[in-house]
Design an enzyme around this catalytic site. Structure first.
Site, mmCIF file in Angstrom:
data_model
loop_
_atom_site.group_PDB
_atom_site.id
_atom_site.type_symbol
_atom_site.label_atom_id
_atom_site.label_comp_id
_atom_site.label_asym_id
_atom_site.label_seq_id
_atom_site.Cartn_x
_atom_site.Cartn_y
_atom_site.Cartn_z
ATOM 1 N N GLU A 29 0.827 -1.200 -0.049
ATOM 2 C CA GLU A 29 -0.039 0.029 0.045
ATOM 3 C C GLU A 29 0.906 1.202 0.003
ATOM 4 O OE1 GLU A 29 -2.905 -0.386 3.306
ATOM 5 O OE2 GLU A 29 -4.335 -1.236 2.071
ATOM 6 N N GLU A 87 -6.863 -7.111 -0.860
ATOM 7 C CA GLU A 87 -7.621 -6.828 0.482
ATOM 8 C C GLU A 87 -8.999 -6.342 0.212
ATOM 9 O OE1 GLU A 87 -5.531 -4.665 3.378
ATOM 10 O OE2 GLU A 87 -3.931 -5.530 3.096
HETATM 11 C C1 LIG Z 1 -5.890 2.555 2.758
HETATM 12 C C2 LIG Z 1 -6.321 1.794 3.947
HETATM 13 O O1 LIG Z 1 -6.934 2.118 4.782
HETATM 14 N N1 LIG Z 1 -5.552 0.607 4.029
HETATM 15 C C3 LIG Z 1 -6.021 -0.373 5.149
HETATM 16 C C4 LIG Z 1 -6.602 -1.633 4.499
HETATM 17 O O2 LIG Z 1 -7.149 -2.356 5.645
HETATM 18 C C5 LIG Z 1 -5.791 -3.087 6.013
HETATM 19 C C6 LIG Z 1 -6.344 -4.141 6.734
HETATM 20 O O3 LIG Z 1 -7.145 -3.503 7.943
HETATM 21 C C7 LIG Z 1 -4.977 -1.989 6.765
HETATM 22 O O4 LIG Z 1 -3.598 -2.749 7.098
HETATM 23 C C8 LIG Z 1 -4.733 -0.837 5.725
HETATM 24 O O5 LIG Z 1 -3.950 -0.098 6.576
#
Ligand SMILES: CC(=O)N[C@H]1CO[C@H](CO)[C@@H](O)[C@@H]1O
Ligand SMILES: *[C@@H]1O[C@H](CO)[C@@H](O)[C@H](O)[C@H]1NC(C)=O
Ligand SMILES: *[C@@H]1O[C@H](CO)[C@@H](O)[C@H](O)[C@H]1NC(C)=O
Ligand SMILES: *[C@@H]1O[C@H](CO)[C@@H](O)[C@H](O)[C@H]1NC(C)=O
Length: 838
Positions: free
Chosen positions: A184, A253
């Site tokens: 991410e 995800e």
């Molecule tokens: C962008 C964001 O909010 N990412 C989150 C997505 O969900 C995962 C798991 O809960 C997090 O690790 C991320 O920070």
């Protein structure tokens, strides 16, 4: 005895599996449609299970339930700080046995997606980075910085080599078909300027050079260089397109729920919406999607990120924290996966043709030259149901739903129509095994000294940032000052801290506490205090509750009492700033230094009277494990905040006094419309977490030790054990539901489509349906646990269900007037049943 049997059979399976596995090296590539395994495009359903968030004992069952739920792939992060707590001292034992976890997945016949990161976010302490990394000279995390890149490469290569040595990549005959590098980064890379681009290019080529023989991906990274696949994370990913026409559309995800914070309400994502999101993704050309989380589990010890992420990482996932399937979520998704798999041959043969069927209505058709055809029909409107015409037939589409037609003709599933049973889970308080009095008498305790007690204490001018000072060796840092300032009657102690919480003691007495929240970790307190003539001591106990795990430069988010610390209203009415005085510091607690957590040490006392509602006390008792095999929790009602250990293993931080706000919950959660983590929340105004998982495998039948450190004041005699059990089994199926997806293949041969069925099955082995608490065919009201008869109700339903189901592990009944007669002609009827198993 049973335990031993299980272990033996697993060992046997492992051996056989390895021998068998070694012969199937697979060629994993990808094209614009899908991952390609040995020349075959595949549609994959994946789910996240993080190995450290459960115990090795639980792994085989979690993996089996994932397989039964229709998963093809198990995804896990690799947690750097868990494996390398000290630089170049590695630990892969017990819950850290990554190789064993992967082999168990392989054993079940599933694939693995290994997300090495090594930055993982994951609501995990410091995003997975070891704290020592912070102290590497000249380091800047996650950017084009040589010291960081050297460490990142070393750990990534270490993991890849370990996997290669065990032949775990698919290219070697193992289960790993995909790996992730970084995580991410695209969400925050703007903050790192032009160096972000060079860093990502470096990460891509570094990963590729490790030569795993399987593809690499980066999530949320639109500029991921070839050949790295860029993928999508989010609550919905149907609008996502990869950055190259040669890459498949993958969703790494899909948040099945959301995580819990201390001070927050309990998140809940309705399965109708989750199923809708998944179906939409596959409707619009997706071929790989992963549930984050499929089993969330528990943040044992001090592993939770934060600040303020709770010990439970249940995530409202299809398998709950305790390893029990959450119904109807698990079952409805299982049906969805079967429906999608029926479409797989058409989906991998061609791209979808997407057409509008009206406002908010969309059809996708996968029609291959061979004649194979699969279709998805969606109503993305949030208000009204619709009826659409498609291929000459008419279909009813509830609002915010997708229907799946594996032959472009018959609906096998609609995402808003749940065929799966629901279960109501409950915790049963276990009577204490001793007599109440005996168990209360069984507590011993240790008073943690207030202020400096260790010879490792040191002096420093001014206020120190906490993480730099403790290196996260402990949650706790004492800031201590002795002063001869003369107080007035209205003296106020003013303390400001970067977080996360703070207890202030004046002359050895708790003067007050403060805490931040998941939105704002900072603490500012003003405490009226009375100073005595002569020397006064101010002892500030500052504590962290999980280190930051997300955001640009998250590693630089500090903690602790960085000031100012002031005394207001001293003798002559003025304010004195104490910030730059000579402070004395102590990292950690006396009890930590003595190793009290495993119950040892000679410091424990058990007289004269058990201290209650007093700050800074260690408590210890012995207990027998609750009988049976049901999962166990400790109910921390009566306690304030601290950490707990069972037989020396930390079950995590407890904080039952941190309650969620009263606002924001609703009794009627409407799944229609875009989900966000504040929608459909539960448990408002109550403790965010009161029950804490104790894995069975950490217990012996008797003579277990429970140690607690209580910071604020509590009454340990109120603590109780609870076991997780099934309350009721329910199902409600309408005449208008499609027939169960299981029956599809049989129908294809017979050509008969018998209509919807209601099925019930006791979830635990050796249980049978023992009673029917409610049954109605007609227009029943309510949900599981609150069903009631509607205006229209067939008289015979209860006895028909009793005859069919009682005494069996499972039963199925046709939902039609053929079974029950017609209590109201012309009205669409449904069958609702509540049963129990024993
Ligand atoms: C962008 C964001 O909010 N990412 C989150 C997505 O969900 C995962 C798991 O809960 C997090 O690790 C991320 O920070
Ligand atoms: C693997 O599959 C790809 C695409 O299907 C093909 O081009 C390549 O030659 C295969 N490699 C091996 C080693 O079989
Ligand atoms: C920790 O110390 C370093 C070096 O002195 C400093 O640059 C950094 O800002 C400190 N970190 C925090 C969070 O204050
Ligand atoms: C008040 O007292 C403090 C410390 O005793 C002293 O430093 C300060 O100058 C005094 N202020 C006034 C206005 O007298």
């Amino acid at each position: 005895m049973t335990m031993r049997g299980t272990r033996l059979s697993i060992l046997w399976l492992l051996t056989v599996g390895l021998v068998a596995g070694a012969t199937f090296a697979a060629n994993v590539t990808y094209d614009h449609r899908a991952l390609v395994i040995d020349g075959q495009r595949r549609v994959f359903i994946s789910g996240s299970i993080h190995y450290p968030r459960s115990t090795p004992d639980m792994w085989p069952d979690l993996i089996q339930k994932s397989k039964d739920g229709g998963l093809d792939v198990i995804e896990t992060y690799v947690f750097w700080n868990f494996h390398e707590p000290v630089r170049e001292q590695y630990d892969f034992e017990g819950r850290k046995d990554l190789v064993k976890f992967i082999k168990l997945v392989a054993e079940a016949g599933l694939y693995v997606h290994l997300r090495i990161g090594p930055y993982v976010c994951a609501e995990w302490n410091y995003g997975g980075f070891p704290l020592w990394l912070h102290f590497v000279p000249g380091i800047q995390f996650r950017t084009d910085n040589e010291p960081f890149k050297a460490e990142m490469k070393r750990f990534t290569a270490k993991i890849v080599d370990m996997m290669k040595q065990e032949n775990l990549f698919a290219s070697q005959g193992g289960p790993i078909i995909l790996s992730q590098i970084e995580n991410e980064y695209g969400n925050i890379d703007a903050a790192y300027g032009p160096a972000a681009k060079t860093y990502i290019k470096w990460a891509a080529s570094m990963a590729t050079s490790l030569d795993t023989g399987v593809p690499w991906m980066m999530c949320q990274q639109s500029d991921a260089p070839d050949p790295i696949i860029n993928t999508c994370n989010g609550f919905y990913c149907d609008q996502f397109t990869p950055n190259s026409a040669n890459k498949p559309k993958m969703w790494t995800e899909n948040w099945s729920g959301w995580f819990l914070s201390f001070g927050g309400a309990v998140p809940h994502r309705p399965v109708e919406d989750l199923a809708f999101a998944v179906a939409r993704f596959f409707q619009r050309g997706g071929t790989f999607q992963n549930y984050y989380m499929y089993h969330g589990g528990t943040n044992f010890g001090r592993t939770t990120g934060g600040p303020f992420i709770a010990t439970s990482y249940d995530y409202d996932a299809p398998i709950d924290e305790y390893g029990i399937v959450r119904q109807p979520k698990w079952g409805h998704l299982k049906d969805l996966h079967k429906a999608i798999k029926l479409c797989e041959p058409a989906m991998v043969a061609t791209d979808p043709t997407i057409t509008s069927l009206g406002s908010n209505l969309e059809a996708s058709v996968y029609k291959a030259e061979s004649g194979l055809c699969a279709a998805f029909l969606a109503n993305v409107g949030t208000q009204s149901d619709a009826t659409v015409n498609f291929n000459g037939n008419s279909y009813h589409l509830p609002a915010w739903s997708v229907s799946i037609l594996p032959d472009c003709k018959n609906v096998v599933l609609n995402t808003a129509k749940i065929n799966s049973q629901a279960t109501v889970l409950k915790f049963m308080t276990q009577p204490s095994n001793d007599d109440a009095d005996a168990s209360k008498a069984g507590w011993s305790w240790f008073n943690e000294p207030i202020g400096i007690s260790s010879h490792n204490a040191f002096m420093k001018l001014g206020l120190l940032e906490q993480i730099n000072t403790t290196a996260d060796k402990s949650d706790y840092l004492w800031y201590s000052l002795s002063t001869d300032i003369q107080g007035g009657s209205q003296t106020v102690l003013h303390v400001e801290s970067l977080g996360h919480a703070l207890h202030a003691f004046v002359n050895g007495k708790l003067a007050g506490s403060g805490k931040g929240s998941s939105n704002n970790a900072k603490v500012a307190i003003e405490l009226p205090i009375s100073l005595i003539p002569g020397k006064n001591t101010i002892d500030l106990l500052s504590l962290t509750v999980g280190l930051q795990n997300y955001g640009a430069f998250f590693d630089k988010t500090g903690a602790g009492v960085t000031g100012p610390v002031k005394l207001k209203g001293v003798n002559n009415g003025s304010t004195i700033d104490l910030s730059s005085q000579q402070w004395k510091y102590q990292v950690g607690l006396k009890g930590e230094e003595l190793g009290l957590s495993n119950g040892g040490s000679s410091g424990w006392v058990s007289e004269p009277t058990l201290p209650k509602k007093q700050p800074l006390i260690w408590y210890k008792t012995n207990f027998d494990a609750p009988s049976g095999n049901d999962p166990i929790a400790i109910d921390f009602t009566g306690m304030g905040k601290g950490e707990a250990w069972v037989n020396g293993q930390s079950i995590g931080r407890f904080w039952p006094t941190y309650t969620s706000s009263n606002a924001g919950c609703t009794d009627s959660c409407n799944y229609r419309g875009p989900y966000n983590s504040n929608k459909c929340i539960k448990n408002c105004g109550k403790p965010s977490q009161q029950l804490y998982h104790v894995p069975r495998s950490w217990l012996q039948p008797s003579g277990n030790t429970l140690v607690l450190f209580e910071e604020m004041g509590g009454d340990p005699t109120q603590i109780s054990f609870a076991t997780r059990q099934i309350g009721s089994l329910c199902s409600r199926v309408s005449e208008s539901h499609p027939q169960p997806v299981d029956m599809w293949n049989a129908d294809q041969t017979t050509g008969r489509r018998p209509g919807p069925m209601l099925s019930l099955e006791c979830p635990f082995p050796n249980q049978v349906i023992s009673s029917i608490k409610f049954a109605s065919f007609g227009t029943p009201h309510g949900t599981c646990g609150t069903f009631s008869h509607g205006k229209c109700s067939s008289t015979g339903a209860l006895s028909i269900i009793q005859k069919t189901c009682i005494g069996s592990k499972s039963c199925s009944i046709g939902v039609s007037i053929d079974t029950f007669g017609d209590p109201c002609v012309g009205v669409t009827k449904s069958l609702a049943v509540e049963a129990s198993c024993t």
